[in-house]
Design an enzyme around this catalytic site. Structure first.
Site, mmCIF file in Angstrom:
data_model
loop_
_atom_site.group_PDB
_atom_site.id
_atom_site.type_symbol
_atom_site.label_atom_id
_atom_site.label_comp_id
_atom_site.label_asym_id
_atom_site.label_seq_id
_atom_site.Cartn_x
_atom_site.Cartn_y
_atom_site.Cartn_z
ATOM 1 N N THR A 191 -9.737 1.134 5.295
ATOM 2 C CA THR A 191 -10.148 2.495 5.635
ATOM 3 C C THR A 191 -11.539 2.359 6.228
ATOM 4 O O THR A 191 -12.182 1.328 6.025
ATOM 5 C CB THR A 191 -10.222 3.353 4.347
ATOM 6 O OG1 THR A 191 -8.903 3.657 3.925
ATOM 7 C CG2 THR A 191 -10.946 4.662 4.518
ATOM 8 N N VAL A 220 0.467 10.556 1.736
ATOM 9 C CA VAL A 220 -0.924 10.815 2.105
ATOM 10 C C VAL A 220 -1.800 10.313 0.962
ATOM 11 O O VAL A 220 -1.493 10.558 -0.213
ATOM 12 C CB VAL A 220 -1.172 12.323 2.343
ATOM 13 C CG1 VAL A 220 -2.640 12.595 2.609
ATOM 14 C CG2 VAL A 220 -0.335 12.829 3.513
ATOM 15 N N GLY A 221 -2.884 9.624 1.296
ATOM 16 C CA GLY A 221 -3.786 9.102 0.269
ATOM 17 C C GLY A 221 -4.961 10.026 0.026
ATOM 18 O O GLY A 221 -4.907 11.240 0.305
ATOM 19 N N THR A 242 -12.755 4.158 -0.466
ATOM 20 C CA THR A 242 -11.708 3.287 0.066
ATOM 21 C C THR A 242 -11.042 2.575 -1.100
ATOM 22 O O THR A 242 -11.731 2.091 -1.999
ATOM 23 C CB THR A 242 -12.258 2.240 1.050
ATOM 24 O OG1 THR A 242 -11.268 1.201 1.201
ATOM 25 C CG2 THR A 242 -13.565 1.598 0.601
ATOM 26 N N GLY A 245 -5.471 4.969 -2.982
ATOM 27 C CA GLY A 245 -5.657 6.412 -2.875
ATOM 28 C C GLY A 245 -5.104 7.206 -4.037
ATOM 29 O O GLY A 245 -5.676 8.218 -4.449
HETATM 30 N N1 ASP Z 1 -7.713 4.952 0.406
HETATM 31 C C1 ASP Z 1 -6.778 4.680 1.472
HETATM 32 C C2 ASP Z 1 -5.478 5.334 1.142
HETATM 33 O O1 ASP Z 1 -5.046 5.259 0.010
HETATM 34 C C3 ASP Z 1 -6.558 3.245 1.714
HETATM 35 C C4 ASP Z 1 -7.773 2.350 1.581
HETATM 36 O O2 ASP Z 1 -8.877 2.801 1.559
HETATM 37 O O3 ASP Z 1 -7.611 1.127 1.507
HETATM 38 O O4 ASP Z 1 -4.850 5.870 2.035
#
Ligand code: ASP
Length: 327
Positions: A191, A220-221, A242, A245
C-alpha cells in the site's frame, strides 16, 4: 525546542521485506522512489502550500511507480483485474473522501480528493466511483497500464495454491518491465500512504492501494475506510496504515491512535506503538502505520519484517528506511 514548520512521513507498504530478500538494485530502486515521493511532497510544504496538496503530490509519485501496490503495479484480483482503493482526509475540517474498487482511474488518490471536494459523499465504490472520476475529468488508464509481470506471477502462484483457475492476462499488457521487474513481492500485499503537517499547523493523511493479491467478491480493506486505514484531525494527528486490512478495520487503527493522542494525551510514538505493537499484535494482525501531529511530532511503528518508509521535516535531513533494523 521549537517544532519544525512542516513535516512529512510516507510509507510504501509493510510486509515480508527482509534484507536478505532484496537485491542491491532493488534496495536502491525502492529508496530512490521513496526519496522522489518525499521530495515531491516536501516541495509543496516548503512553498507554504497545504498538507493536503503535499499528500496528493507524494502519493502520485508512488501510484505512478510500478514498484508499489497502488495505481500502476497494483496487485491483481482472482479475476485478473485491478480494483483500487484510496482515501484522503483533511485534519483542519475533518472532511474526507474515498473510493473503493475503481478499475481505470490512473490516480485513485485524486479521485478520493474529488469525492471529498466535489461530492456530498465520503465513499464511492466500483462502477459509480469510476464514472464519477471520469466525469470529473480525471485521467483514466487501461488494464495494460496497471499490468506488472511480477504481480501477475504472484497471482498465478496464489491461485495455483488455492486450486483456482488462472484468468486471461489483460490484452494490452505493458511489456516494458525494466524498472517494474525490480518490484519485490511483500507477501500478497502493499500500500502507499502519506501524512503531512503544513506551515499553518494543519495535518492531512492519504492512503492508496491495490489491496491483496487474489482478492474476490468485492473485498475492500482498511485503506479507503476513514478511521481504519486513514484518519486526520488537527486535534490529534494524521495517520496512514498498511497491513492486514481486516485487522485494521476491526481495531479502527487510525482513529484509535488519534484517540490515544487526543483523549489520553499520549505522545505520538507511544500511541502508534500501543496500537501496533500491543493491540494489533494481540489480535494476531500484521502491519504498520505512519503518523504526524499538528505540533510536528513524526512517528512510525510496524510489526512486520519491514516497511518502506521515509520522513522529512523543515530543517531536518530526509531519512529513508526499509528494514526493521533501521531507525
Ligand atoms: N491494508 C491493505 C489492505 O488490506 C493492504 C496493505 O497495506 O498491505 O487492503
Amino acid at each position: 525546542m521549537t517544532s519544525p514548520n512542516w513535516s512529512l512521513v510516507l510509507h510504501g507498504g509493510s510486509g515480508v521485506i527482509d534484507r536478505a530478500d532484496l537485491k542491491p538494485e532493488q534496495d536502491r530502486a525502492y529508496r530512490a522512489v521513496l526519496t522522489q515521493a518525499a521530495e515531491a511532497g516536501s516541495a509543496v510544504l516548503r512553498r507554504g502550500d497545504a498538507a493536503l496538496d503535499a499528500v496528493e503530490a507524494a502519493i502520485h509519485v508512488l501510484e505512478n511507480d510500478p514498484l508499489f501496490n497502488a495505481g500502476r503495479g497494483a496487485v491483481f484480483t482472482a479475476e485478473g483485474c485491478v480494483e483500487l482503493d484510496a482515501a484522503i482526509m483533511d485534519g483542519a475540517t475533518l472532511e474526507a473522501g474515498a473510493v473503493a474498487g475503481v478499475t481505470h482511474v490512473k490516480n485513485p488518490i485524486s479521485a478520493a480528493r474529488r469525492v471529498m471536494e466535489r461530492s456530498p459523499h465520503v465513499l464511492l465504490i466500483g462502477r459509480g466511483a469510476d464514472a464519477f472520476a471520469e466525469a470529473q475529468g480525471l485521467e483514466t488508464a487501461s488494464a495494460g497500464y496497471f499490468f506488472v509481470e511480477g504481480r501477475w506471477k504472484a497471482l498465478e502462484r496464489q491461485l495455483a495454491r488455492e486450486g483456482k483457475p488462472i484468468p486471461q492476462r489483460p490484452k494490452d499488457a505493458d511489456t516494458d518491465e525494466r524498472h517494474a521487474a525490480l518490484a519485490h513481492d511483500e507477501g500478497k500485499r502493499g500500500t502507499v500512504g502519506v501524512v503531512a503537517r503544513d506551515a499553518r499547523g494543519h495535518v492531512a493523511a492519504g492512503t492508496s492501494t491495490g489491496g491483496v493479491t487474489g482478492k474476490s467478491w468485492g473485498r475492500v480493506g482498511d485503506s479507503p475506510l476513514i478511521g481504519a486505514g486513514t484518519y486526520a484531525s488537527d486535534r490529534s494527528c494524521a495517520v496512514s496504515g498498511t497491513g492486514e486490512g481486516e485487522y485494521f478495520i476491526r481495531l479502527s487503527v487510525a482513529r484509535a491512535i488519534a484517540a490515544l493522542v487526543e483523549l489520553k494525551g499520549l505522545s505520538l510514538q507511544a500511541a502508534v506503538d500501543q496500537v501496533i505493537q500491543t493491540d494489533l499484535e494481540a489480535l494476531g494482525g500484521h502491519g504498520g502505520v505512519i503518523a504526524v501531529t499538528p505540533d510536528g511530532q513524526m512517528a512510525w511503528s510496524f510489526n512486520t519484517s519491514g516497511m518502506y518508509r521515509a520522513r522529512v521535516a523543515d530543517g531536518q535531513a530526509l531519512e529513508v528506511s526499509i528494514y526493521k533494523d533501521e531507525p
